[in-house]
Write a protein that holds these residues in place. Structure first.
Motif, mmCIF file in Angstrom:
data_model
loop_
_atom_site.group_PDB
_atom_site.id
_atom_site.type_symbol
_atom_site.label_atom_id
_atom_site.label_comp_id
_atom_site.label_asym_id
_atom_site.label_seq_id
_atom_site.Cartn_x
_atom_site.Cartn_y
_atom_site.Cartn_z
ATOM 1 N N LEU A 1 0.829 -1.203 0.000
ATOM 2 C CA LEU A 1 0.000 0.000 0.000
ATOM 3 C C LEU A 1 0.867 1.259 0.000
ATOM 4 C CD1 LEU A 1 -2.841 1.215 0.184
ATOM 5 C CD2 LEU A 1 -2.628 1.102 2.670
ATOM 6 N N ILE A 2 1.951 1.216 0.780
ATOM 7 C CA ILE A 2 2.858 2.368 0.837
ATOM 8 C C ILE A 2 3.489 2.624 -0.527
ATOM 9 C CG2 ILE A 2 5.065 3.165 1.773
ATOM 10 C CD1 ILE A 2 4.283 1.767 4.394
ATOM 11 N N ILE A 3 3.950 1.569 -1.187
ATOM 12 C CA ILE A 3 4.561 1.719 -2.514
ATOM 13 C C ILE A 3 3.556 2.297 -3.497
ATOM 14 C CG2 ILE A 3 5.521 0.464 -4.476
ATOM 15 C CD1 ILE A 3 6.779 -1.467 -2.474
ATOM 16 N N ARG A 4 2.355 1.770 -3.467
ATOM 17 C CA ARG A 4 1.337 2.212 -4.429
ATOM 18 C C ARG A 4 0.920 3.651 -4.185
ATOM 19 N NH1 ARG A 4 -4.542 -0.443 -4.410
ATOM 20 N NH2 ARG A 4 -4.752 1.095 -2.740
ATOM 21 N N GLU A 5 0.731 4.018 -2.940
ATOM 22 C CA GLU A 5 0.162 5.329 -2.620
ATOM 23 C C GLU A 5 1.207 6.430 -2.473
ATOM 24 O OE1 GLU A 5 -2.984 5.917 -2.640
ATOM 25 O OE2 GLU A 5 -3.628 3.834 -2.884
ATOM 26 N N HIS A 6 2.452 6.071 -2.115
ATOM 27 C CA HIS A 6 3.406 7.114 -1.753
ATOM 28 C C HIS A 6 4.739 7.049 -2.498
ATOM 29 C CE1 HIS A 6 0.772 8.263 1.539
ATOM 30 N NE2 HIS A 6 0.715 6.995 1.908
ATOM 31 N N ALA A 7 4.978 6.013 -3.300
ATOM 32 C CA ALA A 7 6.273 5.891 -3.974
ATOM 33 C C ALA A 7 6.172 5.984 -5.489
ATOM 34 C CB ALA A 7 6.949 4.575 -3.579
ATOM 35 N N LEU A 8 5.101 5.455 -6.066
ATOM 36 C CA LEU A 8 4.998 5.395 -7.516
ATOM 37 C C LEU A 8 5.057 6.771 -8.170
ATOM 38 C CD1 LEU A 8 2.305 2.614 -8.163
ATOM 39 C CD2 LEU A 8 4.792 2.454 -8.338
ATOM 40 N N GLN A 9 4.516 7.773 -7.520
ATOM 41 C CA GLN A 9 4.434 9.097 -8.122
ATOM 42 C C GLN A 9 5.800 9.751 -8.308
ATOM 43 O OE1 GLN A 9 2.017 10.401 -4.795
ATOM 44 N NE2 GLN A 9 3.472 12.037 -4.343
ATOM 45 N N PHE A 10 6.849 9.205 -7.670
ATOM 46 C CA PHE A 10 8.195 9.763 -7.799
ATOM 47 C C PHE A 10 8.984 9.096 -8.925
ATOM 48 C CE2 PHE A 10 6.932 10.676 -3.448
ATOM 49 C CZ PHE A 10 7.293 12.013 -3.319
ATOM 50 N N LEU A 11 8.334 8.255 -9.732
ATOM 51 C CA LEU A 11 8.999 7.541 -10.816
ATOM 52 C C LEU A 11 8.742 8.231 -12.151
ATOM 53 C CD1 LEU A 11 8.183 3.850 -9.798
ATOM 54 C CD2 LEU A 11 10.266 5.167 -9.330
ATOM 55 N N PRO A 12 9.652 8.063 -13.142
ATOM 56 C CA PRO A 12 9.445 8.665 -14.462
ATOM 57 C C PRO A 12 8.309 8.003 -15.216
ATOM 58 C CG PRO A 12 11.412 7.294 -14.442
ATOM 59 C CD PRO A 12 10.955 7.384 -13.020
ATOM 60 N N ALA A 13 7.798 8.707 -16.207
ATOM 61 C CA ALA A 13 6.591 8.275 -16.915
ATOM 62 C C ALA A 13 6.758 6.932 -17.618
ATOM 63 C CB ALA A 13 6.188 9.352 -17.922
ATOM 64 N N LYS A 14 7.914 6.688 -18.251
ATOM 65 C CA LYS A 14 8.108 5.424 -18.968
ATOM 66 C C LYS A 14 8.004 4.236 -18.026
ATOM 67 C CE LYS A 14 11.290 2.868 -21.939
ATOM 68 N NZ LYS A 14 12.572 2.885 -22.700
ATOM 69 N N THR A 15 8.589 4.347 -16.839
ATOM 70 C CA THR A 15 8.516 3.277 -15.851
ATOM 71 C C THR A 15 7.075 3.050 -15.412
ATOM 72 O OG1 THR A 15 10.742 3.748 -15.044
ATOM 73 C CG2 THR A 15 9.276 2.556 -13.559
ATOM 74 N N LEU A 16 6.334 4.122 -15.205
ATOM 75 C CA LEU A 16 4.953 3.997 -14.753
ATOM 76 C C LEU A 16 4.072 3.340 -15.802
ATOM 77 C CD1 LEU A 16 4.653 7.461 -13.022
ATOM 78 C CD2 LEU A 16 4.657 5.232 -11.897
ATOM 79 N N ASP B 1 18.730 7.254 -18.941
ATOM 80 C CA ASP B 1 18.555 5.860 -18.542
ATOM 81 C C ASP B 1 17.450 5.264 -19.408
ATOM 82 O OD1 ASP B 1 18.281 3.390 -17.439
ATOM 83 O OD2 ASP B 1 17.940 4.066 -15.387
ATOM 84 N N PRO B 2 17.785 4.669 -20.555
ATOM 85 C CA PRO B 2 16.770 4.164 -21.489
ATOM 86 C C PRO B 2 15.803 3.154 -20.894
ATOM 87 C CG PRO B 2 18.935 4.203 -22.532
ATOM 88 C CD PRO B 2 19.147 4.479 -21.066
ATOM 89 N N VAL B 3 16.196 2.464 -19.829
ATOM 90 C CA VAL B 3 15.307 1.470 -19.213
ATOM 91 C C VAL B 3 14.152 2.143 -18.485
ATOM 92 C CG1 VAL B 3 15.160 -0.401 -17.528
ATOM 93 C CG2 VAL B 3 17.170 -0.211 -19.008
ATOM 94 N N THR B 4 14.422 3.274 -17.838
ATOM 95 C CA THR B 4 13.402 3.906 -16.995
ATOM 96 C C THR B 4 12.786 5.158 -17.607
ATOM 97 O OG1 THR B 4 15.068 5.233 -15.830
ATOM 98 C CG2 THR B 4 14.561 3.054 -14.927
ATOM 99 N N CYS B 5 13.525 5.875 -18.451
ATOM 100 C CA CYS B 5 13.051 7.156 -18.997
ATOM 101 C C CYS B 5 13.006 7.099 -20.520
ATOM 102 C CB CYS B 5 13.958 8.305 -18.571
ATOM 103 S SG CYS B 5 14.177 8.504 -16.794
ATOM 104 N N GLY B 6 11.964 7.659 -21.102
ATOM 105 C CA GLY B 6 11.881 7.692 -22.547
ATOM 106 C C GLY B 6 10.520 8.135 -23.032
ATOM 107 N N VAL B 7 10.401 8.265 -24.347
ATOM 108 C CA VAL B 7 9.140 8.643 -24.986
ATOM 109 C C VAL B 7 8.861 7.660 -26.112
ATOM 110 C CG1 VAL B 7 9.312 11.078 -24.382
ATOM 111 C CG2 VAL B 7 10.342 10.282 -26.500
ATOM 112 N N PRO B 8 7.595 7.352 -26.380
ATOM 113 C CA PRO B 8 7.269 6.332 -27.381
ATOM 114 C C PRO B 8 7.539 6.771 -28.811
ATOM 115 C CG PRO B 8 5.271 7.324 -26.511
ATOM 116 C CD PRO B 8 6.398 7.836 -25.668
ATOM 117 N N ASP B 9 7.542 8.083 -29.073
ATOM 118 C CA ASP B 9 7.698 8.583 -30.442
ATOM 119 C C ASP B 9 8.611 9.808 -30.429
ATOM 120 O OD1 ASP B 9 7.467 9.337 -33.063
ATOM 121 O OD2 ASP B 9 5.363 9.913 -32.957
ATOM 122 N N PRO B 10 9.944 9.604 -30.364
ATOM 123 C CA PRO B 10 10.866 10.743 -30.272
ATOM 124 C C PRO B 10 10.774 11.702 -31.463
ATOM 125 C CG PRO B 10 11.998 8.684 -29.759
ATOM 126 C CD PRO B 10 10.652 8.316 -30.303
ATOM 127 N N ALA B 11 10.364 11.210 -32.630
ATOM 128 C CA ALA B 11 10.252 12.061 -33.813
ATOM 129 C C ALA B 11 8.996 12.931 -33.790
ATOM 130 C CB ALA B 11 10.268 11.213 -35.081
#
Length: 359
Positions: free
Chosen positions: A24-39, A87-97
């Motif tokens: 519950l702690i991870i879901r409610e209080h930790a996930l929001q600090f992660l980059p969008a690609k990871t989420l 960090d390509p594993v955690t951060c990125g965009v689906p369509d860089p162009a």
């Protein structure tokens, strides 16, 4: 014996409760600090995570909580944009162009997950978009002509109480009424219109596109002559100050304007100390810039090619440096320098934060 069994069951129940609380702690209080690609990847963990991450409320909290540099957009002349992630594993965009936009564009500026782009042809319209969600908006036509390479700065500050992304686009352009003068036009998403400032600066000449940054409602641009144009949006006033080490790349370091450059074998980050030092009395020891960080660079970085080392972008935590086609990342805390990838040589970069902010 019975007492021992009861104790074991009691401990198992407590451990299970701790495990459930941790989830519950991870879901409610930790996930929001992660980059969008990871989420976006984490939406596949379970149904609850998928539903929560997909809500506008979570996207709003993530845009407030996550502000680290995720990478840079680069765009060789005549080509679509490309993206280099720290960090390509955690951060990125689906369509860089950015092919989801209605026409080919040039990336001009970025702020906390939003990009400002300009159409390459036609009326050269401005677009604001989030490259993660592929949401975009076409801005109304400005009242003034900004030129083929506008010096644009996007300002977006996520607000705790405002779920609607409110942003401003500040463009410095050459005046059509006065030779060698610079004027300013500002778009406000709140009003959905442009407004021309009454301020005119006669000292700034040949501003460098993609060089602008904003710090506390003050916008800064580099000029081709090594100076910096300063525009205070609150006071509606401008001035020109001396740059640091020539055309050092501008950024924000812990809430202050910084200038990062490579001099010899050293990366130097200088922070603005007293913007009014040039108006103080003779003999004053007040300095405009002060050294904040000096980091020796490894020999392999300096001997990659005949190209000079250039700072692509600078922030409070990291600095990205290009040497020829090689891009290096420098951690300002650990002073570690490592190879990040390859990019077109001698390019201005637009730093980017991997955010779920909604338009």
């Amino acid at each position: 014996m019975d007492s021992g069994k009861h104790t074991s069951k009691f401990l198992a129940a407590r451990n299970n409760k701790i495990y459930m609380d941790l989830k519950l702690i991870i879901r409610e209080h930790a996930l929001q600090f992660l980059p969008a690609k990871t989420l976006i990847k984490f939406r596949g963990v379970c149904r609850d995570w998928k539903m929560m991450i997909s809500t506008p409320f979570f996207a709003h909290n993530q845009s407030l909580s996550y502000s680290s540099l995720s990478g840079v957009f680069l765009q060789p002349l005549g080509d679509p944009p490309t993206f280099i992630s720290i960090d390509p594993v955690t951060c990125g965009v689906p369509d860089p162009a950015l092919t989801f936009l209605p026409e080919p564009v040039i990336v001009l500026a970025s702020s906390n997950g939003l990009l400002c782009c300009q159409a390459k042809s036609g009326d050269q319209a401005y677009f604001i978009c989030n490259p993660v969600t592929k949401q975009w908006k076409k801005l109304p036509k400005p009242s003034m002509e900004h030129g083929s390479e506008p010096a644009a700065v996007l300002i977006f500050k996520p607000s705790l109480l405002n779920f609607v992304a409110e942003y401003k686009l500040v463009c410095a352009f050459q005046s059509s009424d006065f030779d060698d003068a610079t004027e300013f036009e500002i778009y406000s998403s709140k009003d959905d219109k442009w407004k021309v400032s009454g301020e005119i600066n006669f000292s700034a000449k040949r501003l460098i596109p993609k060089s602008g940054v904003s710090v506390d409602d003050v916008v800064y641009w580099q000029s081709a002559y090594g100076n910096i144009l300063v525009f205070d949006m609150i006071k509606d006033r401008s001035q020109v100050i001396h740059g640091c080490h020539g055309n050092g790349t501008l950024g924000e370091f812990n809430g202050k304007l910084c200038s990062a450059s490579v001099n010899g074998h050293t990366l130097t980050v200088n922070v603005i100390a007293n913007i009014y030092s040039n108006t103080m009395q003779m003999g004053s020891r007040a300095k405009l810039w002060e050294d904040k960080i000096r980091i020796p660079l490894p020999n392999q970085l300096l001997s990659v090619s005949s190209y000079p080392c250039l700072v692509l972008c600078a922030g409070s935590e990291t600095v990205l440096i290009s040497s020829g086609r090689s891009v290096y990342i420098c951690d300002l805390k650990t002073k570690e320098v490592r190879l990040l990838g390859e990019a077109p040589a001698d390019q201005k970069a637009v730093p980017y934060v991997n955010s779920l902010v909604a338009l």
